[in-house]
Motif scaffolding. Sequence first.
Motif, PDB file in Angstrom:
ATOM      1  N   ALA A 148       0.829  -1.210   0.000  1.00 41.01           N
ATOM      2  CA  ALA A 148       0.000   0.000   0.000  1.00 41.01           C
ATOM      3  C   ALA A 148       0.863   1.260   0.000  1.00 41.01           C
ATOM      4  N   ARG A 149       1.932   1.262   0.765  1.00 37.98           N
ATOM      5  CA  ARG A 149       2.808   2.438   0.798  1.00 37.98           C
ATOM      6  C   ARG A 149       3.564   2.601  -0.526  1.00 37.98           C
ATOM      7  N   ASP A 150       3.936   1.485  -1.140  1.00 35.77           N
ATOM      8  CA  ASP A 150       4.554   1.576  -2.466  1.00 35.77           C
ATOM      9  C   ASP A 150       3.587   2.194  -3.476  1.00 35.77           C
ATOM     10  N   MET A 151       2.332   1.814  -3.403  1.00 31.35           N
ATOM     11  CA  MET A 151       1.348   2.377  -4.321  1.00 31.35           C
ATOM     12  C   MET A 151       1.109   3.855  -4.056  1.00 31.35           C
ATOM     13  N   LEU A 152       1.162   4.254  -2.796  1.00 30.18           N
ATOM     14  CA  LEU A 152       1.031   5.680  -2.485  1.00 30.18           C
ATOM     15  C   LEU A 152       2.188   6.477  -3.080  1.00 30.18           C
ATOM     16  N   ARG A 153       3.389   5.916  -3.046  1.00 33.88           N
ATOM     17  CA  ARG A 153       4.531   6.612  -3.644  1.00 33.88           C
ATOM     18  C   ARG A 153       4.447   6.613  -5.169  1.00 33.88           C
ATOM     19  N   LEU A 154       3.954   5.528  -5.760  1.00 35.99           N
ATOM     20  CA  LEU A 154       3.860   5.470  -7.216  1.00 35.99           C
ATOM     21  C   LEU A 154       2.862   6.489  -7.765  1.00 35.99           C
ATOM     22  N   THR A 155       1.798   6.747  -7.023  1.00 31.46           N
ATOM     23  CA  THR A 155       0.757   7.668  -7.493  1.00 31.46           C
ATOM     24  C   THR A 155       0.886   9.049  -6.869  1.00 31.46           C
ATOM     25  N   ALA A 156       2.029   9.347  -6.233  1.00 27.90           N
ATOM     26  CA  ALA A 156       2.179  10.635  -5.542  1.00 27.90           C
ATOM     27  C   ALA A 156       2.189  11.810  -6.507  1.00 27.90           C
ATOM     28  N   ASP A 157       2.607  11.596  -7.756  1.00 36.06           N
ATOM     29  CA  ASP A 157       2.698  12.693  -8.723  1.00 36.06           C
ATOM     30  C   ASP A 157       1.446  12.819  -9.580  1.00 36.06           C
ATOM     31  N   GLN A 158       0.322  12.238  -9.157  1.00 35.71           N
ATOM     32  CA  GLN A 158      -0.923  12.315  -9.907  1.00 35.71           C
ATOM     33  C   GLN A 158      -1.966  13.053  -9.063  1.00 35.71           C
ATOM     34  N   GLY A 242       5.652   3.747 -14.708  1.00 35.46           N
ATOM     35  CA  GLY A 242       6.860   3.105 -15.202  1.00 35.46           C
ATOM     36  C   GLY A 242       7.855   4.065 -15.835  1.00 35.46           C
ATOM     37  N   ARG A 243       7.417   4.880 -16.789  1.00 36.30           N
ATOM     38  CA  ARG A 243       8.255   5.837 -17.529  1.00 36.30           C
ATOM     39  C   ARG A 243       9.547   5.182 -18.022  1.00 36.30           C
ATOM     40  N   PRO A 244       9.462   4.230 -18.955  1.00 42.05           N
ATOM     41  CA  PRO A 244      10.668   3.549 -19.430  1.00 42.05           C
ATOM     42  C   PRO A 244      11.427   4.369 -20.457  1.00 42.05           C
ATOM     43  N   GLY A 245      12.743   4.106 -20.566  1.00 41.77           N
ATOM     44  CA  GLY A 245      13.563   4.684 -21.617  1.00 41.77           C
ATOM     45  C   GLY A 245      13.642   3.741 -22.806  1.00 41.77           C
ATOM     46  N   ALA A 246      14.694   3.900 -23.595  1.00 44.81           N
ATOM     47  CA  ALA A 246      14.848   3.056 -24.785  1.00 44.81           C
ATOM     48  C   ALA A 246      15.085   1.598 -24.389  1.00 44.81           C
ATOM     49  N   LEU A 247      16.017   1.364 -23.465  1.00 42.12           N
ATOM     50  CA  LEU A 247      16.253  -0.008 -23.002  1.00 42.12           C
ATOM     51  C   LEU A 247      15.047  -0.546 -22.250  1.00 42.12           C
ATOM     52  N   GLY A 248      14.379   0.322 -21.516  1.00 46.67           N
ATOM     53  CA  GLY A 248      13.173  -0.112 -20.823  1.00 46.67           C
ATOM     54  C   GLY A 248      12.075  -0.524 -21.779  1.00 46.67           C
ATOM     55  N   MET A 249      11.978   0.158 -22.927  1.00 44.20           N
ATOM     56  CA  MET A 249      10.978  -0.222 -23.910  1.00 44.20           C
ATOM     57  C   MET A 249      11.278  -1.590 -24.498  1.00 44.20           C
ATOM     58  N   VAL A 250      12.565  -1.883 -24.718  1.00 44.82           N
ATOM     59  CA  VAL A 250      12.922  -3.219 -25.207  1.00 44.82           C
ATOM     60  C   VAL A 250      12.488  -4.280 -24.192  1.00 44.82           C
ATOM     61  N   ARG A 251      12.763  -4.031 -22.940  1.00 48.50           N
ATOM     62  CA  ARG A 251      12.361  -4.972 -21.891  1.00 48.50           C
ATOM     63  C   ARG A 251      10.836  -5.074 -21.796  1.00 48.50           C
ATOM     64  N   LEU A 252      10.147  -3.946 -21.935  1.00 45.76           N
ATOM     65  CA  LEU A 252       8.692  -3.950 -21.854  1.00 45.76           C
ATOM     66  C   LEU A 252       8.080  -4.718 -23.011  1.00 45.76           C
ATOM     67  N   VAL A 253       8.603  -4.523 -24.223  1.00 47.70           N
ATOM     68  CA  VAL A 253       8.091  -5.259 -25.382  1.00 47.70           C
ATOM     69  C   VAL A 253       8.285  -6.756 -25.195  1.00 47.70           C
ATOM     70  N   ARG A 254       9.432  -7.159 -24.671  1.00 46.93           N
ATOM     71  CA  ARG A 254       9.667  -8.582 -24.404  1.00 46.93           C
ATOM     72  C   ARG A 254       8.666  -9.123 -23.398  1.00 46.93           C
ATOM     73  N   HIS A 255       8.364  -8.356 -22.354  1.00 43.40           N
ATOM     74  CA  HIS A 255       7.400  -8.816 -21.356  1.00 43.40           C
ATOM     75  C   HIS A 255       6.002  -8.932 -21.949  1.00 43.40           C
ATOM     76  N   VAL A 256       5.626  -7.954 -22.757  1.00 46.73           N
ATOM     77  CA  VAL A 256       4.283  -7.982 -23.352  1.00 46.73           C
ATOM     78  C   VAL A 256       4.144  -9.169 -24.299  1.00 46.73           C
ATOM     79  N   LEU A 257       5.150  -9.394 -25.142  1.00 43.98           N
ATOM     80  CA  LEU A 257       5.093 -10.536 -26.057  1.00 43.98           C
ATOM     81  C   LEU A 257       5.116 -11.852 -25.296  1.00 43.98           C
ATOM     82  N   GLY A 258       5.892 -11.912 -24.216  1.00 52.78           N
ATOM     83  CA  GLY A 258       5.883 -13.124 -23.392  1.00 52.78           C
ATOM     84  C   GLY A 258       4.531 -13.353 -22.757  1.00 52.78           C
TER      85      GLY A 258
END
Length: 343
Positions: A148-158, A242-258
Amino acid sequence: MTDDRVSPQRPPRRPQVFRLDDRDLTLAPPEPEPDDSSAAIPDPARKRSGAVSRFGMTLGGLFWTAAGGVASLAAYVGLSRLVSDLYAQSPVLGYVGLAATAVLVLVGAVLLGREVAGLARLAHLDRVRDKAASAIAQDDRALAEAVARDMLRLTADQPPLARARADLRGHLAGIIDGADLVRLTERTLLPALDARARQMVSEAARNVSVVTAVSPRALVDLVFVLYTAVSLMRRLAQLYGGRPGALGMVRLVRHVLGHLAITGGMAAGDTLVQQIIGQGLAARLSAKLGEGVVNGLLTARLGLAAIAVTRPLPFTALPAPRLADVATGLLRKAEEDEAASPR
Protein backbone atom coordinates in the motif's frame (compact mmCIF):
# COMPACT_ATOMS: atom_id res chain seq x y z
CA MET A 1 22.33 -74.41 -2.24
CA THR A 2 20.99 -72.07 0.45
CA ASP A 3 22.62 -69.09 2.12
CA ASP A 4 22.86 -69.47 5.90
CA ARG A 5 22.73 -65.70 6.31
CA VAL A 6 19.14 -65.54 5.01
CA SER A 7 16.66 -66.06 7.83
CA PRO A 8 13.75 -68.43 7.21
CA GLN A 9 10.47 -66.87 6.24
CA ARG A 10 8.27 -66.08 9.24
CA PRO A 11 4.69 -67.33 9.30
CA PRO A 12 2.09 -64.59 8.88
CA ARG A 13 0.66 -63.25 12.14
CA ARG A 14 -3.03 -63.09 12.82
CA PRO A 15 -4.61 -59.62 13.18
CA GLN A 16 -4.96 -58.45 16.76
CA VAL A 17 -6.78 -55.63 18.54
CA PHE A 18 -4.88 -53.41 20.98
CA ARG A 19 -5.16 -50.04 22.69
CA LEU A 20 -2.72 -47.22 22.04
CA ASP A 21 -2.41 -46.45 25.76
CA ASP A 22 -1.49 -50.05 26.64
CA ARG A 23 1.69 -50.01 28.77
CA ASP A 24 2.78 -53.42 27.47
CA LEU A 25 2.65 -52.18 23.89
CA THR A 26 6.10 -51.80 22.30
CA LEU A 27 6.46 -49.81 19.10
CA ALA A 28 8.89 -51.04 16.50
CA PRO A 29 11.63 -48.60 15.45
CA PRO A 30 11.05 -46.80 12.14
CA GLU A 31 12.45 -48.53 9.12
CA PRO A 32 15.43 -46.79 7.50
CA GLU A 33 14.63 -44.92 4.32
CA PRO A 34 15.95 -46.51 1.14
CA ASP A 35 19.22 -45.11 -0.06
CA ASP A 36 18.76 -43.03 -3.21
CA SER A 37 21.75 -43.92 -5.28
CA SER A 38 20.90 -41.28 -7.85
CA ALA A 39 21.39 -38.53 -5.28
CA ALA A 40 24.96 -39.63 -4.71
CA ILE A 41 25.85 -39.31 -8.39
CA PRO A 42 26.99 -35.77 -9.12
CA ASP A 43 25.34 -34.01 -12.01
CA PRO A 44 27.97 -32.30 -14.16
CA ALA A 45 25.48 -29.83 -15.61
CA ARG A 46 24.22 -28.93 -12.14
CA LYS A 47 27.76 -28.53 -10.93
CA ARG A 48 28.59 -26.20 -13.79
CA SER A 49 25.50 -24.10 -13.22
CA GLY A 50 26.24 -23.92 -9.52
CA ALA A 51 29.75 -22.72 -10.22
CA VAL A 52 28.36 -19.94 -12.35
CA SER A 53 25.71 -18.98 -9.79
CA ARG A 54 28.35 -18.64 -7.06
CA PHE A 55 29.67 -15.63 -8.95
CA GLY A 56 26.15 -14.20 -9.03
CA MET A 57 26.06 -14.05 -12.83
CA THR A 58 24.97 -16.31 -15.67
CA LEU A 59 27.09 -17.01 -18.72
CA GLY A 60 25.00 -14.60 -20.78
CA GLY A 61 25.41 -11.84 -18.21
CA LEU A 62 29.14 -12.49 -18.01
CA PHE A 63 29.40 -12.28 -21.81
CA TRP A 64 27.58 -8.95 -22.06
CA THR A 65 29.55 -7.53 -19.14
CA ALA A 66 32.83 -8.47 -20.81
CA ALA A 67 31.59 -7.09 -24.15
CA GLY A 68 30.64 -3.81 -22.52
CA GLY A 69 34.04 -3.58 -20.84
CA VAL A 70 35.87 -4.20 -24.12
CA ALA A 71 33.72 -1.60 -25.91
CA SER A 72 34.37 0.95 -23.16
CA LEU A 73 38.13 0.37 -23.34
CA ALA A 74 38.08 0.66 -27.14
CA ALA A 75 36.13 3.93 -26.94
CA TYR A 76 38.56 5.30 -24.33
CA VAL A 77 41.62 4.39 -26.40
CA GLY A 78 40.08 5.83 -29.56
CA LEU A 79 39.09 9.13 -27.93
CA SER A 80 42.41 9.55 -26.16
CA ARG A 81 44.26 8.92 -29.42
CA LEU A 82 42.03 11.40 -31.24
CA VAL A 83 42.68 14.10 -28.65
CA SER A 84 46.43 13.40 -28.75
CA ASP A 85 46.48 13.65 -32.55
CA LEU A 86 44.53 16.92 -32.48
CA TYR A 87 46.84 18.36 -29.86
CA ALA A 88 49.84 17.34 -31.96
CA GLN A 89 48.40 19.27 -34.90
CA SER A 90 47.53 22.34 -32.85
CA PRO A 91 47.00 23.04 -29.12
CA VAL A 92 43.74 24.81 -29.97
CA LEU A 93 42.42 21.74 -31.78
CA GLY A 94 43.52 19.61 -28.83
CA TYR A 95 41.55 21.72 -26.34
CA VAL A 96 38.50 21.73 -28.63
CA GLY A 97 38.68 17.95 -28.96
CA LEU A 98 39.09 17.59 -25.20
CA ALA A 99 36.05 19.82 -24.54
CA ALA A 100 33.95 17.91 -27.08
CA THR A 101 35.01 14.61 -25.51
CA ALA A 102 34.06 15.89 -22.05
CA VAL A 103 30.62 16.95 -23.30
CA LEU A 104 30.17 13.58 -25.02
CA VAL A 105 31.07 11.67 -21.85
CA LEU A 106 28.82 13.86 -19.68
CA VAL A 107 25.79 13.55 -21.97
CA GLY A 108 26.40 9.81 -22.32
CA ALA A 109 26.49 9.43 -18.53
CA VAL A 110 23.21 11.36 -18.21
CA LEU A 111 21.53 9.23 -20.88
CA LEU A 112 22.84 6.04 -19.29
CA GLY A 113 21.53 7.18 -15.92
CA ARG A 114 18.09 7.80 -17.42
CA GLU A 115 18.05 4.35 -19.00
CA VAL A 116 19.07 2.71 -15.73
CA ALA A 117 16.39 4.68 -13.89
CA GLY A 118 13.77 3.58 -16.45
CA LEU A 119 14.75 -0.07 -16.05
CA ALA A 120 14.64 0.32 -12.27
CA ARG A 121 11.12 1.76 -12.42
CA LEU A 122 9.86 -1.16 -14.52
CA ALA A 123 11.54 -3.62 -12.17
CA HIS A 124 9.89 -1.83 -9.23
CA LEU A 125 6.45 -2.35 -10.80
CA ASP A 126 7.20 -6.07 -11.10
CA ARG A 127 8.34 -6.24 -7.47
CA VAL A 128 5.22 -4.47 -6.21
CA ARG A 129 3.00 -6.81 -8.22
CA ASP A 130 4.84 -9.88 -6.90
CA LYS A 131 4.63 -8.60 -3.33
CA ALA A 132 0.90 -7.96 -3.72
CA ALA A 133 0.32 -11.51 -5.00
CA SER A 134 2.34 -12.93 -2.09
CA ALA A 135 0.49 -10.77 0.43
CA ILE A 136 -2.87 -12.02 -0.88
CA ALA A 137 -1.77 -15.66 -0.98
CA GLN A 138 -0.24 -15.60 2.51
CA ASP A 139 -2.57 -12.98 4.03
CA ASP A 140 0.55 -11.14 5.24
CA ARG A 141 -0.40 -7.86 6.95
CA ALA A 142 3.12 -6.38 6.99
CA LEU A 143 3.73 -7.19 3.33
CA ALA A 144 0.33 -5.77 2.37
CA GLU A 145 1.08 -2.50 4.18
CA ALA A 146 4.39 -2.27 2.30
CA VAL A 147 2.47 -2.73 -0.96
CA ALA A 148 0.00 0.00 0.00
CA ARG A 149 2.81 2.44 0.80
CA ASP A 150 4.55 1.58 -2.47
CA MET A 151 1.35 2.38 -4.32
CA LEU A 152 1.03 5.68 -2.49
CA ARG A 153 4.53 6.61 -3.64
CA LEU A 154 3.86 5.47 -7.22
CA THR A 155 0.76 7.67 -7.49
CA ALA A 156 2.18 10.64 -5.54
CA ASP A 157 2.70 12.69 -8.72
CA GLN A 158 -0.92 12.31 -9.91
CA PRO A 159 -3.12 15.14 -8.51
CA PRO A 160 -6.47 13.51 -9.49
CA LEU A 161 -5.74 10.71 -7.01
CA ALA A 162 -5.12 13.00 -4.02
CA ARG A 163 -8.52 12.23 -2.46
CA ALA A 164 -8.03 8.49 -3.03
CA ARG A 165 -4.57 8.59 -1.41
CA ALA A 166 -5.99 10.40 1.62
CA ASP A 167 -8.75 7.80 1.98
CA LEU A 168 -6.24 4.96 1.78
CA ARG A 169 -3.97 6.52 4.41
CA GLY A 170 -6.97 6.83 6.70
CA HIS A 171 -7.73 3.10 6.40
CA LEU A 172 -4.19 1.74 6.70
CA ALA A 173 -4.40 1.19 10.46
CA GLY A 174 -7.95 -0.15 10.42
CA ILE A 175 -7.51 -3.13 8.08
CA ILE A 176 -6.22 -6.24 9.84
CA ASP A 177 -6.13 -8.81 7.04
CA GLY A 178 -3.33 -8.45 4.52
CA ALA A 179 -5.38 -9.68 1.56
CA ASP A 180 -8.16 -7.19 2.34
CA LEU A 181 -5.65 -4.34 2.54
CA VAL A 182 -4.27 -5.15 -0.91
CA ARG A 183 -7.78 -5.33 -2.35
CA LEU A 184 -8.69 -2.03 -0.68
CA THR A 185 -5.58 -0.44 -2.18
CA GLU A 186 -6.61 -1.68 -5.62
CA ARG A 187 -10.21 -0.47 -5.28
CA THR A 188 -9.09 2.93 -3.99
CA LEU A 189 -6.20 3.90 -6.27
CA LEU A 190 -6.58 2.01 -9.55
CA PRO A 191 -10.15 2.43 -10.90
CA ALA A 192 -9.40 5.84 -12.45
CA LEU A 193 -6.10 4.62 -13.91
CA ASP A 194 -7.74 1.47 -15.29
CA ALA A 195 -10.48 3.52 -16.95
CA ARG A 196 -7.87 5.74 -18.59
CA ALA A 197 -5.89 2.67 -19.71
CA ARG A 198 -8.97 1.14 -21.35
CA GLN A 199 -9.63 4.43 -23.12
CA MET A 200 -6.04 4.49 -24.43
CA VAL A 201 -6.33 0.95 -25.78
CA SER A 202 -9.72 1.63 -27.39
CA GLU A 203 -8.46 4.79 -29.11
CA ALA A 204 -5.32 3.05 -30.38
CA ALA A 205 -7.34 0.14 -31.77
CA ARG A 206 -9.76 2.49 -33.49
CA ASN A 207 -6.95 4.55 -35.03
CA VAL A 208 -5.22 1.43 -36.34
CA SER A 209 -8.47 0.15 -37.80
CA VAL A 210 -9.23 3.43 -39.61
CA VAL A 211 -5.72 3.95 -40.97
CA THR A 212 -5.46 0.35 -42.14
CA ALA A 213 -8.84 0.58 -43.87
CA VAL A 214 -7.97 3.72 -45.85
CA SER A 215 -4.24 3.26 -46.39
CA PRO A 216 -3.27 2.26 -49.94
CA ARG A 217 0.12 0.76 -48.98
CA ALA A 218 0.83 -2.28 -46.83
CA LEU A 219 4.14 -0.73 -45.72
CA VAL A 220 2.28 2.29 -44.34
CA ASP A 221 -0.03 -0.06 -42.45
CA LEU A 222 2.91 -1.94 -40.94
CA VAL A 223 4.78 1.19 -39.88
CA PHE A 224 1.69 2.77 -38.35
CA VAL A 225 0.71 -0.39 -36.47
CA LEU A 226 4.21 -0.79 -35.02
CA TYR A 227 4.40 2.88 -34.05
CA THR A 228 0.97 2.77 -32.42
CA ALA A 229 1.76 -0.41 -30.50
CA VAL A 230 5.06 0.88 -29.13
CA SER A 231 3.54 4.27 -28.30
CA LEU A 232 0.61 2.58 -26.55
CA MET A 233 2.89 0.43 -24.41
CA ARG A 234 4.99 3.46 -23.44
CA ARG A 235 1.93 5.54 -22.48
CA LEU A 236 0.46 2.69 -20.42
CA ALA A 237 3.74 2.27 -18.57
CA GLN A 238 3.85 6.00 -17.87
CA LEU A 239 0.25 5.93 -16.67
CA TYR A 240 1.03 3.28 -14.04
CA GLY A 241 4.33 4.88 -12.97
CA GLY A 242 6.86 3.10 -15.20
CA ARG A 243 8.26 5.84 -17.53
CA PRO A 244 10.67 3.55 -19.43
CA GLY A 245 13.56 4.68 -21.62
CA ALA A 246 14.85 3.06 -24.78
CA LEU A 247 16.25 -0.01 -23.00
CA GLY A 248 13.17 -0.11 -20.82
CA MET A 249 10.98 -0.22 -23.91
CA VAL A 250 12.92 -3.22 -25.21
CA ARG A 251 12.36 -4.97 -21.89
CA LEU A 252 8.69 -3.95 -21.85
CA VAL A 253 8.09 -5.26 -25.38
CA ARG A 254 9.67 -8.58 -24.40
CA HIS A 255 7.40 -8.82 -21.36
CA VAL A 256 4.28 -7.98 -23.35
CA LEU A 257 5.09 -10.54 -26.06
CA GLY A 258 5.88 -13.12 -23.39
CA HIS A 259 2.54 -12.42 -21.73
CA LEU A 260 0.77 -12.86 -25.07
CA ALA A 261 2.56 -16.17 -25.60
CA ILE A 262 1.54 -17.40 -22.14
CA THR A 263 -2.09 -16.33 -22.43
CA GLY A 264 -2.40 -17.72 -25.95
CA GLY A 265 -2.65 -14.48 -27.91
CA MET A 266 -6.18 -13.65 -28.87
CA ALA A 267 -8.31 -15.96 -26.74
CA ALA A 268 -10.68 -18.06 -28.80
CA GLY A 269 -13.21 -18.06 -25.97
CA ASP A 270 -13.56 -14.28 -25.89
CA THR A 271 -17.11 -13.10 -26.48
CA LEU A 272 -15.97 -10.60 -29.09
CA VAL A 273 -14.19 -13.27 -31.12
CA GLN A 274 -17.29 -15.44 -30.84
CA GLN A 275 -19.33 -12.53 -32.18
CA ILE A 276 -17.06 -12.20 -35.21
CA ILE A 277 -17.04 -15.91 -35.95
CA GLY A 278 -20.67 -16.56 -35.09
CA GLN A 279 -22.15 -13.71 -37.09
CA GLY A 280 -19.67 -14.00 -39.97
CA LEU A 281 -18.82 -10.34 -39.66
CA ALA A 282 -15.37 -10.66 -41.24
CA ALA A 283 -16.92 -12.38 -44.27
CA ARG A 284 -19.51 -9.60 -44.76
CA LEU A 285 -16.99 -6.77 -44.61
CA SER A 286 -14.92 -5.66 -47.56
CA ALA A 287 -11.28 -6.69 -47.74
CA LYS A 288 -9.85 -3.39 -46.45
CA LEU A 289 -12.44 -2.97 -43.70
CA GLY A 290 -11.95 -6.56 -42.61
CA GLU A 291 -8.20 -6.04 -42.51
CA GLY A 292 -8.72 -2.90 -40.46
CA VAL A 293 -10.93 -4.72 -37.95
CA VAL A 294 -8.41 -7.53 -37.53
CA ASN A 295 -5.51 -5.12 -37.04
CA GLY A 296 -7.56 -3.12 -34.57
CA LEU A 297 -8.38 -6.26 -32.59
CA LEU A 298 -4.73 -7.28 -32.51
CA THR A 299 -3.78 -3.83 -31.28
CA ALA A 300 -6.43 -4.02 -28.59
CA ARG A 301 -5.20 -7.44 -27.49
CA LEU A 302 -1.66 -6.10 -27.35
CA GLY A 303 -2.87 -3.20 -25.23
CA LEU A 304 -4.59 -5.56 -22.78
CA ALA A 305 -1.35 -7.51 -22.42
CA ALA A 306 0.52 -4.25 -21.80
CA ILE A 307 -1.98 -3.35 -19.06
CA ALA A 308 -1.41 -6.71 -17.37
CA VAL A 309 2.38 -6.23 -17.53
CA THR A 310 2.59 -2.57 -16.45
CA ARG A 311 -0.21 -2.53 -13.84
CA PRO A 312 1.47 -2.56 -10.41
CA LEU A 313 -1.24 -4.72 -8.79
CA PRO A 314 -2.84 -7.92 -10.06
CA PHE A 315 -6.54 -7.92 -10.87
CA THR A 316 -8.15 -9.27 -7.69
CA ALA A 317 -10.75 -6.81 -6.40
CA LEU A 318 -11.45 -5.28 -9.81
CA PRO A 319 -12.34 -7.18 -13.01
CA ALA A 320 -9.68 -7.42 -15.68
CA PRO A 321 -10.60 -5.66 -18.93
CA ARG A 322 -11.70 -7.89 -21.78
CA LEU A 323 -11.36 -7.52 -25.50
CA ALA A 324 -15.06 -6.68 -25.77
CA ASP A 325 -14.58 -3.77 -23.35
CA VAL A 326 -12.10 -1.96 -25.62
CA ALA A 327 -13.08 -3.06 -29.14
CA THR A 328 -16.88 -3.24 -29.27
CA GLY A 329 -17.09 0.23 -30.79
CA LEU A 330 -14.56 -0.87 -33.38
CA LEU A 331 -16.91 -3.52 -34.77
CA ARG A 332 -19.90 -1.19 -34.66
CA LYS A 333 -18.04 1.46 -36.64
CA ALA A 334 -16.90 -1.12 -39.20
CA GLU A 335 -20.48 -2.29 -39.72
CA GLU A 336 -21.68 1.32 -40.11
CA ASP A 337 -18.92 2.11 -42.62
CA GLU A 338 -19.74 -1.02 -44.61
CA ALA A 339 -23.45 -0.17 -44.65
CA ALA A 340 -22.71 3.40 -45.76
CA SER A 341 -20.27 2.42 -48.52
CA PRO A 342 -21.68 2.33 -52.08
CA ARG A 343 -22.39 -1.10 -53.48
